[in-house]
Write a protein that holds these residues in place. Structure first.
Motif, PDB file in Angstrom:
ATOM      1  N   PRO A 174      13.460   2.416 -14.265  1.00 26.16           N
ATOM      2  CA  PRO A 174      12.906   1.227 -13.604  1.00 26.16           C
ATOM      3  C   PRO A 174      12.236   1.541 -12.265  1.00 26.16           C
ATOM      4  CG  PRO A 174      15.114   0.783 -14.418  1.00 26.16           C
ATOM      5  CD  PRO A 174      14.905   2.253 -14.531  1.00 26.16           C
ATOM      6  N   PHE A 175      12.828   2.426 -11.473  1.00 29.54           N
ATOM      7  CA  PHE A 175      12.231   2.777 -10.183  1.00 29.54           C
ATOM      8  C   PHE A 175      10.959   3.596 -10.379  1.00 29.54           C
ATOM      9  CE2 PHE A 175      16.709   2.006  -9.287  1.00 29.54           C
ATOM     10  CZ  PHE A 175      16.623   1.141  -8.206  1.00 29.54           C
ATOM     11  N   HIS A 176      10.933   4.400 -11.422  1.00 30.24           N
ATOM     12  CA  HIS A 176       9.708   5.136 -11.735  1.00 30.24           C
ATOM     13  C   HIS A 176       8.592   4.166 -12.114  1.00 30.24           C
ATOM     14  CE1 HIS A 176       8.237   9.224 -13.502  1.00 30.24           C
ATOM     15  NE2 HIS A 176       7.302   8.602 -12.837  1.00 30.24           N
ATOM     16  N   LEU A 177       8.930   3.131 -12.868  1.00 26.77           N
ATOM     17  CA  LEU A 177       7.944   2.114 -13.233  1.00 26.77           C
ATOM     18  C   LEU A 177       7.438   1.368 -11.992  1.00 26.77           C
ATOM     19  CD1 LEU A 177       9.544   0.697 -16.499  1.00 26.77           C
ATOM     20  CD2 LEU A 177       7.321   1.819 -16.320  1.00 26.77           C
ATOM     21  N   ILE A 178       8.350   1.050 -11.066  1.00 28.67           N
ATOM     22  CA  ILE A 178       7.938   0.390  -9.821  1.00 28.67           C
ATOM     23  C   ILE A 178       6.927   1.265  -9.080  1.00 28.67           C
ATOM     24  CG2 ILE A 178       8.763  -0.097  -7.484  1.00 28.67           C
ATOM     25  CD1 ILE A 178       9.261  -2.434  -9.109  1.00 28.67           C
ATOM     26  N   SER A 179       7.202   2.558  -8.999  1.00 29.30           N
ATOM     27  CA  SER A 179       6.282   3.473  -8.326  1.00 29.30           C
ATOM     28  C   SER A 179       4.926   3.493  -9.021  1.00 29.30           C
ATOM     29  CB  SER A 179       6.889   4.879  -8.303  1.00 29.30           C
ATOM     30  OG  SER A 179       5.993   5.810  -7.757  1.00 29.30           O
ATOM     31  N   GLU A 180       4.925   3.491 -10.354  1.00 27.83           N
ATOM     32  CA  GLU A 180       3.668   3.489 -11.103  1.00 27.83           C
ATOM     33  C   GLU A 180       2.898   2.193 -10.886  1.00 27.83           C
ATOM     34  OE1 GLU A 180       2.168   5.716 -12.922  1.00 27.83           O
ATOM     35  OE2 GLU A 180       3.662   7.278 -12.671  1.00 27.83           O
TER      36      GLU A 180
ATOM     37  N   GLU B 156      -1.736  -0.590  -8.427  1.00 25.10           N
ATOM     38  CA  GLU B 156      -2.258  -1.631  -7.536  1.00 25.10           C
ATOM     39  C   GLU B 156      -3.067  -1.014  -6.402  1.00 25.10           C
ATOM     40  OE1 GLU B 156       0.857  -4.064  -6.101  1.00 25.10           O
ATOM     41  OE2 GLU B 156       1.199  -5.085  -8.006  1.00 25.10           O
ATOM     42  N   LYS B 157      -2.580   0.096  -5.871  1.00 23.19           N
ATOM     43  CA  LYS B 157      -3.293   0.748  -4.771  1.00 23.19           C
ATOM     44  C   LYS B 157      -4.657   1.257  -5.233  1.00 23.19           C
ATOM     45  CE  LYS B 157      -3.030   4.793  -1.855  1.00 23.19           C
ATOM     46  NZ  LYS B 157      -2.305   6.039  -1.596  1.00 23.19           N
ATOM     47  N   GLU B 158      -4.713   1.863  -6.424  1.00 19.99           N
ATOM     48  CA  GLU B 158      -5.983   2.362  -6.941  1.00 19.99           C
ATOM     49  C   GLU B 158      -6.931   1.212  -7.275  1.00 19.99           C
ATOM     50  OE1 GLU B 158      -4.881   4.701 -10.271  1.00 19.99           O
ATOM     51  OE2 GLU B 158      -4.193   6.422  -9.076  1.00 19.99           O
ATOM     52  N   LYS B 159      -6.380   0.129  -7.806  1.00 20.37           N
ATOM     53  CA  LYS B 159      -7.213  -1.002  -8.190  1.00 20.37           C
ATOM     54  C   LYS B 159      -7.776  -1.732  -6.980  1.00 20.37           C
ATOM     55  CE  LYS B 159      -7.042  -5.333 -10.837  1.00 20.37           C
ATOM     56  NZ  LYS B 159      -6.180  -6.213 -11.667  1.00 20.37           N
ATOM     57  N   ASN B 160      -6.945  -1.906  -5.937  1.00 25.87           N
ATOM     58  CA  ASN B 160      -7.342  -2.682  -4.761  1.00 25.87           C
ATOM     59  C   ASN B 160      -7.803  -1.817  -3.600  1.00 25.87           C
ATOM     60  OD1 ASN B 160      -6.522  -5.006  -6.153  1.00 25.87           O
ATOM     61  ND2 ASN B 160      -4.412  -4.758  -5.451  1.00 25.87           N
ATOM     62  N   ASP B 161      -7.907  -0.507  -3.834  1.00 26.34           N
ATOM     63  CA  ASP B 161      -8.393   0.415  -2.798  1.00 26.34           C
ATOM     64  C   ASP B 161      -7.528   0.360  -1.559  1.00 26.34           C
ATOM     65  OD1 ASP B 161      -9.955   2.365  -1.706  1.00 26.34           O
ATOM     66  OD2 ASP B 161     -11.463   0.979  -0.919  1.00 26.34           O
ATOM     67  N   GLY B 162      -6.174   0.348  -1.776  1.00 21.80           N
ATOM     68  CA  GLY B 162      -5.248   0.407  -0.654  1.00 21.80           C
ATOM     69  C   GLY B 162      -4.839  -0.928  -0.098  1.00 21.80           C
TER      70      GLY B 162
ATOM     71  N   PHE C 172      10.136   7.327  -2.141  1.00 17.97           N
ATOM     72  CA  PHE C 172       8.757   6.955  -2.457  1.00 17.97           C
ATOM     73  C   PHE C 172       7.858   7.049  -1.231  1.00 17.97           C
ATOM     74  CE2 PHE C 172      10.531   4.008  -5.977  1.00 17.97           C
ATOM     75  CZ  PHE C 172      10.759   5.113  -6.772  1.00 17.97           C
ATOM     76  N   ASP C 173       8.414   6.797  -0.035  1.00 19.53           N
ATOM     77  CA  ASP C 173       7.606   6.828   1.182  1.00 19.53           C
ATOM     78  C   ASP C 173       7.165   8.234   1.552  1.00 19.53           C
ATOM     79  OD1 ASP C 173       7.753   4.119   1.475  1.00 19.53           O
ATOM     80  OD2 ASP C 173       9.330   4.139   2.991  1.00 19.53           O
TER      81      ASP C 173
ATOM     82  N   ALA D 114       3.867  -9.919   1.713  1.00 15.56           N
ATOM     83  CA  ALA D 114       5.286 -10.023   2.024  1.00 15.56           C
ATOM     84  C   ALA D 114       6.117  -9.035   1.238  1.00 15.56           C
ATOM     85  CB  ALA D 114       5.777 -11.452   1.741  1.00 15.56           C
ATOM     86  N   ARG D 115       5.518  -8.318   0.326  1.00 13.12           N
ATOM     87  CA  ARG D 115       6.232  -7.376  -0.521  1.00 13.12           C
ATOM     88  C   ARG D 115       5.815  -5.965  -0.194  1.00 13.12           C
ATOM     89  NH1 ARG D 115       3.943  -8.226  -5.017  1.00 13.12           N
ATOM     90  NH2 ARG D 115       4.328  -6.099  -5.648  1.00 13.12           N
ATOM     91  N   GLY D 116       6.765  -5.083  -0.141  1.00 17.86           N
ATOM     92  CA  GLY D 116       6.499  -3.668  -0.015  1.00 17.86           C
ATOM     93  C   GLY D 116       7.373  -2.922  -0.997  1.00 17.86           C
ATOM     94  N   MET D 117       7.344  -1.601  -0.903  1.00 19.42           N
ATOM     95  CA  MET D 117       8.163  -0.801  -1.799  1.00 19.42           C
ATOM     96  C   MET D 117       9.641  -1.098  -1.591  1.00 19.42           C
ATOM     97  SD  MET D 117       7.952   1.495  -4.209  1.00 19.42           S
ATOM     98  CE  MET D 117       6.449   2.471  -4.016  1.00 19.42           C
ATOM     99  N   GLY D 118      10.050  -1.271  -0.329  1.00 23.16           N
ATOM    100  CA  GLY D 118      11.454  -1.574  -0.052  1.00 23.16           C
ATOM    101  C   GLY D 118      11.887  -2.898  -0.652  1.00 23.16           C
ATOM    102  N   ALA D 119      11.017  -3.926  -0.566  1.00 19.17           N
ATOM    103  CA  ALA D 119      11.357  -5.227  -1.125  1.00 19.17           C
ATOM    104  C   ALA D 119      11.469  -5.158  -2.646  1.00 19.17           C
ATOM    105  CB  ALA D 119      10.313  -6.258  -0.715  1.00 19.17           C
TER     106      ALA D 119
END
Length: 537
Positions: free
Chosen positions: A453-459, A464-470, A170-171, A476-481
Motif C-alpha cells: 500500500p505504501f508503495h502504491l501511495i508513492s507511485e 501526480e507530480k509528473e502529470k501536474n509538473d510538480g 519517501f522524503d 492540504a494533503r502531503g505524503m505524511g497526510a
C-alpha cells in the motif's frame, strides 16, 4: 592558421524571457548506500520486537494485576480510537514542520520515547505501584490503572510511528531507493517480530539474568528497551533530512549542501563575466533545483500559504481525506479490509490453538489436565507466530523477484488471496501440522500490508507530480497526510475487531468463527483489489 569569424567565437546569446534548460536535467538519481537504507529500516526491527512482547504478555500481565474481564476490550479500543482521530492531523502537521532537524524525525523521536514509556509502565507497573503504595486495595486499583495506561500509550505510539517513518523514507530517497527501502522495512519487521516472540518463549525466570533483575518480565523489558533505544538512535541518524524554509518550501541552501556538498565554486566559466555573481548564483540555484527534481526528493505538493497553515484543524484534515481522489480512497478501504482480516486472526490465534487444535479449556481449574492442555496449545501458537514472522522476512525478498512480473496490484491481490485461502483451510481442517505449516501465509499477508500500500501511495504521488509538473490541487494533503490516512485504517480495523468479534464469538460459541471471519474478509479484499485498485506501471 585559419581565423574564425567573431560570431563563432562568442557564446550564443541567451533568450531574454525563455526558460533556461536545467544543467542537471538528465542527472541520474542519487542512490542511497545499502547500509544507510538498513539503518533507516532498523527502527522497524525494534518496533516489531516490542510489539511481539506486548502481544505475548498483555493478557497475562493484565490478568495478573486483577483487571476485570469486562474492561479487557476497553484496553484495545482506547488506543485505536485516539489514533484514528489524531493521526491524520499529526500527519498533516508533519508535512509542515519547520524544525531544523527536518519534518519527520521530531515526530519519530517523540513517538519512540512514548513507546519506551508505555513499555515501562506496561511491564513494570505492578512493581512501581508496589514500591509507592502500601494499602492493598489501593495498590490493586493503581496497578490496574498504570498497566492499562502503559498498554494504551505503547499501542498508540507503536501504531502511530509507522506513518512518519514511511514518509521520512519517501522524503529522503529517490524513486529506486524507495522500493529497496520498503523491502528492507518488511525484512527487518519480520526479523524483529520473530526475535520478540523467541525472547518471550524462553524461560528467563530461572536464568542468571532473571535472578539478577528480579523476574522474567524485567529480563524481557531489559532486552526490549535496550533494542528499541539503540535502533531508534540508528534510524534517526541514518539519512539527513532537509528542513522546511520560512516560506514553506524546502530550504534550498540546506538541500543543495546535502546533495552536492563539494560543488560550490566561484570560478567563472567560459563566456561569463566576473562581476555577474548574482547571475551565477541563480544558475546554481536552478541547477540544484533541477537535480533535486530529477532525484525525486522534492516535496510531494507545494506548501500552502501561512494563512492556510493557521486554518489547519482536524476538520480541515478530515475533509481533505474525504475529498481525496477516488484511487486513494479505494486504497484506504482495501487497507482497512486487509488489516481487519489480519487482526481477526492474529489477536485470537493462540486462543484458537489452545481451544480448537489442542481441545483445551481456558475456564477449567488451573491444575486440571484441560487447562494445562490449553496452555500447551497457547505455547505452540506462539511458535506458530514465530513462523509467521520468519516467513514475513523471507517473503519481503520474494516480493522483489515477483514485482517485475506481476506488478504491485498483482502482489496486493496475491497476498490477500493466499491469506484468505490459508486461514480458511485452518478453520475447516484444524490439525496441528497443517495449522503450523499454514502460518506462513500470515507472514505473506504481513509483508504485503507493510509494503505494497505504501508503495502504491508513492507511485500515485509520482504520477501526480509528473502529470501536474510538480504542482497539485490537493494543497492540504502531503505524503505524511496520505501515509497517516493509510495507518489510520489499522486503528479503524482494530476498533472493528475489538468491538464486534467478541460478540460474534459469544453468539456462535466457538473460536473457529474468528479464523473463518478473517478468511472471508480477506477474500472480499481480493475482489475489491481486482475491481477498484488502480494499476500502476
Amino acid at each position: 592558421m585559419t581565423l574564425l569569424p567573431q560570431s563563432q567565437l562568442d557564446p550564443p546569446p541567451e533568450p531574454a524571457d525563455g526558460p533556461e534548460p536545467p544543467p542537471f536535467a538528465e542527472a541520474e538519481p542519487v542512490r542511497r548506500p545499502r547500509w544507510r537504507l538498513l539503518m533507516h529500516a532498523a527502527v522497524m526491527f525494534g518496533r516489531e520486537l516490542c510489539y511481539a512482547v506486548e502481544a505475548a504478555f498483555v493478557t497475562p500481565v493484565l490478568l495478573s494485576v486483577g483487571l476485570p474481564r469486562g474492561l479487557y476490550s476497553l484496553v484495545w479500543l482506547i488506543s485505536p480510537a485516539l489514533g484514528f482521530v489524531l493521526q491524520p492531523l499529526a500527519g498533516s502537521f508533519s508535512d509542515r514542520c519547520r524544525s531544523p532537524w527536518g519534518r519527520r524525525r521530531p515526530y519519530i523521536l517523540g513517538l519512540g520515547i512514548m513507546m519506551l514509556v508505555g513499555l515501562t509502565l506496561f511491564l513494570n507497573g505492578d512493581a512501581i505501584v508496589s514500591a509507592m503504595v502500601t494499602d492493598r486495595n489501593l495498590k490493586r486499583t493503581w496497578a490496574i490503572l498504570v498497566v492499562m495506561v502503559g498498554v494504551v500509550v505503547f499501542d498508540f505510539s507503536a501504531d502511530f510511528i509507522d506513518g512518519p517513518v514511511k514518509a521520512y523514507l519517501f522524503d529522503v530517497c529517490s524513486y529506486q531507493d524507495k522500493e529497496r527501502g520498503l523491502h528492507y522495512h518488511a525484512l527487518l519487521t519480520g526479523l524483529g517480530g520473530a526475535s520478540g516472540y523467541l525472547i518471550g518463549a524462553m524461560d528467563w525466570g530461572h536464568s542468571a539474568l532473571g535472578v539478577l533483575l528480579g523476574s522474567e518480565y524485567q529480563v524481557i523489558y531489559f532486552f526490549a528497551v535496550l533494542s528499541m533505544s539503540i535502533l531508534l538512535a540508528v534510524h534517526l541518524f541514518s539519512i539527513p533530512e532537509t528542513p522546511l524554509g520560512r516560506d514553506g518550501g524546502l530550504d534550498p541552501d540546506a538541500e543543495a549542501g546535502t546533495l552536492l556538498p563539494d560543488c560550490h565554486t566561484d570560478a567563472p566559466g567560459y563566456g561569463t563575466m566576473p562581476t555577474e555573481t548574482s547571475r551565477s548564483h541563480e544558475v546554481r540555484s536552478r541547477s540544484y533545483t533541477a537535480l533535486r527534481e530529477s532525484n525525486g526528493i522534492t516535496p510531494t505538493v507545494k506548501q500552502p500559504s501561512k494563512e492556510a497553515q493557521k486554518r489547519m484543524s482536524l476538520k480541515s484534515v478530515l475533509l481533505a481525506m474525504v475529498t481525496m481522489p477516488s484511487h486513494y480512497r479505494c486504497l484506504c478501504v482495501c487497507h482497512l479490509l486487509g488489516w481487519t482480516a489480519f487482526l481477526c486472526n492474529m489477536l485470537f490465534f493462540t486462543d484458537f490453538m489452545g481451544q480448537i487444535v489442542y481441545r483445551g479449556n481456558p475456564y477449567a481449574e488451573h491444575n486440571s489436565t484441560a487447562y494445562l492442555t490449553y496452555e500447551r496449545g497457547v505455547e505452540v501458537g506462539c511458535w506458530g507466530l514465530c513462523i509467521n514472522a520468519a516467513s514475513s522476512a523471507l517473503y519481503s525478498y520474494v516480493q522483489r523477484l515477483l514485482l517485475p512480473y506481476i506488478g504491485l496490484k498483482g502482489l496486493y491481490f496475491m497476498g490477500y488471496f493466499m491469506f484468505g485461502l490459508g486461514t480458511g483451510l485452518i478453520g475447516l481442517f484444524p490439525s496441528l501440522g497443517a495449522t503450523l505449516a499454514l502460518c506462513t501465509v500470515f507472514g505473506i499477508m504481513s509483508s504485503t500490508l507493510y509494503t505494497v500500500p505504501f508503495h502504491l501511495i508513492s507511485e500515485y504521488h509520482r504520477e501526480e507530480k509528473e502529470k501536474n509538473d510538480g504542482s497539485s490541487s490537493q494543497a492540504a494533503r502531503g505524503m505524511g497526510a496520505d501515509c497517516a490516512a493509510l495507518t489510520c485504517m489499522v486503528q479503524l480495523g482494530q476498533i472493528l475487531v475489538g468491538a464486534g468479534l467478541g460478540a460474534l464469538v459469544n453468539a456462535v460459541g466457538s473460536v473457529v468463527v474468528v479464523v473463518l471471519s478473517a478468511s472471508t474478509v480477506s477474500l472480499i479484499g481480493c475482489l475489491f483489489i481486482a475491481v477498484f485498485i488502480r494499476h500502476v506501471g
